[in-house]
Structures are given as C-alpha cells and as structure tokens.
Design a protein around this motif. Structure first.
Motif, mmCIF file in Angstrom:
data_model
loop_
_atom_site.group_PDB
_atom_site.id
_atom_site.type_symbol
_atom_site.label_atom_id
_atom_site.label_comp_id
_atom_site.label_asym_id
_atom_site.label_seq_id
_atom_site.Cartn_x
_atom_site.Cartn_y
_atom_site.Cartn_z
ATOM 1 N N ALA A 3 -2.809 10.674 9.507
ATOM 2 C CA ALA A 3 -2.047 10.696 8.260
ATOM 3 C C ALA A 3 -2.617 9.684 7.283
ATOM 4 O O ALA A 3 -2.793 9.982 6.096
ATOM 5 N N LEU A 4 -2.909 8.506 7.781
ATOM 6 C CA LEU A 4 -3.475 7.456 6.941
ATOM 7 C C LEU A 4 -4.778 7.931 6.308
ATOM 8 O O LEU A 4 -4.982 7.791 5.092
ATOM 9 N N ASP A 11 -5.677 10.464 -2.069
ATOM 10 C CA ASP A 11 -5.392 9.500 -3.130
ATOM 11 C C ASP A 11 -6.653 9.103 -3.895
ATOM 12 O O ASP A 11 -6.624 8.926 -5.108
ATOM 13 N N LYS A 12 -7.770 8.992 -3.178
ATOM 14 C CA LYS A 12 -9.012 8.508 -3.785
ATOM 15 C C LYS A 12 -9.947 9.631 -4.243
ATOM 16 O O LYS A 12 -11.013 9.372 -4.782
ATOM 17 N N GLY A 52 -0.630 -6.711 5.227
ATOM 18 C CA GLY A 52 -1.596 -5.742 4.711
ATOM 19 C C GLY A 52 -1.549 -4.443 5.483
ATOM 20 O O GLY A 52 -1.622 -3.351 4.903
ATOM 21 N N ALA A 53 -1.428 -4.531 6.808
ATOM 22 C CA ALA A 53 -1.330 -3.337 7.643
ATOM 23 C C ALA A 53 -0.057 -2.567 7.330
ATOM 24 O O ALA A 53 -0.068 -1.342 7.191
ATOM 25 N N ASP A 58 2.769 1.909 5.048
ATOM 26 C CA ASP A 58 3.910 2.315 4.226
ATOM 27 C C ASP A 58 3.460 3.286 3.133
ATOM 28 O O ASP A 58 4.169 4.236 2.811
ATOM 29 N N LYS A 59 2.276 3.047 2.575
ATOM 30 C CA LYS A 59 1.781 3.890 1.485
ATOM 31 C C LYS A 59 1.162 5.188 1.994
ATOM 32 O O LYS A 59 1.359 6.245 1.400
#
Length: 86
Positions: A3-4, A11-12, A52-53, A58-59
């Motif tokens: 998912a990440l 997104d990018k 940071g992780a 979360d995003k």
C-alpha cells in the motif's frame, strides 16, 4: 508495504490511473520515485525515526478503495498450487 509503495507512486506520478481505471507505469518517473521512497524508508530505519515512520504510513499506508475493490473482485483466478496448512 505494498500500500505504501503504490500510494507513493501514485502521489509522485510514477504510476497514474487513466479514465478507464487502468494503471499506467511511467518509466521516466517510476525508478526515481522508487529510489526516493527507498531513501526515505532506509533513512527512517537507520535513524529510528518513529515519528517519520508513523507519518509515512499515516499518509500512504492504506490501499485506495478502487484497488481494494479490484482485488476483491479477483476471486476466480486459477491457482496452480493450493497450500493446505495443517
């Protein structure tokens, strides 16, 4: 982790979704985006950056609804080997 990765790529701009809902890989951005993500993840691991992780997951940590729906619809895919755990 899947998912990440897909969310980060979406997104990018390394992966986009066309009007028909098909996923398109953009070679010109894909490799650089994966390298950027790996750099972020490895830096977070190396420094032990819990915040940071957490922010990264979360995003980007939840599969988009359209991907979840497509995965759930793939129930009739033949399987060569069926594992039976006892």
């Amino acid at each position: 982790a899947n998912a990440l990765t897909i969310n980060y790529l979406l997104d990018k701009g390394g992966v986009t979704v066309d009007a028909e809902g098909k996923y398109m890989v953009h070679k010109d951005k894909f490799h650089a985006t994966i390298e950027e993500l790996l750099n972020k993840v490895l830096t977070i691991q190396n420094t032990g950056d819990y915040d940071g992780a957490k922010a990264l997951f979360d995003k980007y940590g939840k599969l988009p609804a359209d991907i979840t729906e497509k995965l759930e619809a793939m129930t009739d895919i033949p399987v060569d080997i069926e594992f039976i755990w006892s």
